[in-house]
Design an enzyme around this catalytic site. Structure first.
Site: not given
Ligand code: THU
Length: 131
Positions: A42-44, A53, A55, A86, A89
């Site tokens: 994941n890259i915020e 996310c 995935e 989520c 995804c």
């Molecule tokens: N996130 C994912 O990368 N994949 C998931 O299946 C659930 C959520 C990430 C998004 C965000 O960076 C962090 O988790 C918190 O929501």
């Protein structure tokens, strides 16, 4: 490739997660039907909606390289918990096939396997548009 090896690759990818806001690193490893692996984390983003996310990072890497035949995607979150994809995804995953397997790992020995059709039943998918 065995699912436990795919989970190991997801765990490795998780180390690259850029998560200054949630501090919730996620890793994913996508296996194609031709046995190639694409990983993702994941890259915020300071503008939170720009977050991607793990995935979807793995899927976009695969598709942008021309690999759309997805066999399975392993996902790992924080140690000893199951982290499910989520809703966004799930919708992106079903785009590439209702039989794609999701390997939801606590660790390489403890994991659950679902098809995307089980996680997103009665989905709106390409077959609704492309017939
Ligand atoms: N996130 C994912 O990368 N994949 C998931 O299946 C659930 C959520 C990430 C998004 C965000 O960076 C962090 O988790 C918190 O929501």
């Amino acid at each position: 490739m065995e699912y436990k090896d795919l989970i190991k690759k997801a765990r490795e990818a998780q180390k690259k997660a850029y998560v200054p806001y949630s501090n919730f690193p996620v890793g994913a490893a996508l296996l194609t039907k031709s046995d190639k692996v694409y990983t993702g984390c994941n890259i915020e983003c300071a503008s939170y909606g720009g977050t991607n996310c793990a995935e979807r990072t793995a899927i976009f890497k695969a598709v942008s390289e021309g690999d759309k035949d997805i066999e399975a995607i392993a996902v790992v979150g924080v140690q000893e918990e199951y982290t499910f994809p989520c809703g966004i995804c799930r919708q992106v995953i079903v785009e590439y096939g209702k039989d794609i397997k999701l390997i939801i790992g606590k660790n390489e020995n403890e994991y659950k396997v679902f098809t995307i059709d089980e996680l997103l039943p009665h989905s709106f998918s390409p077959e609704d548009l492309l017939e």
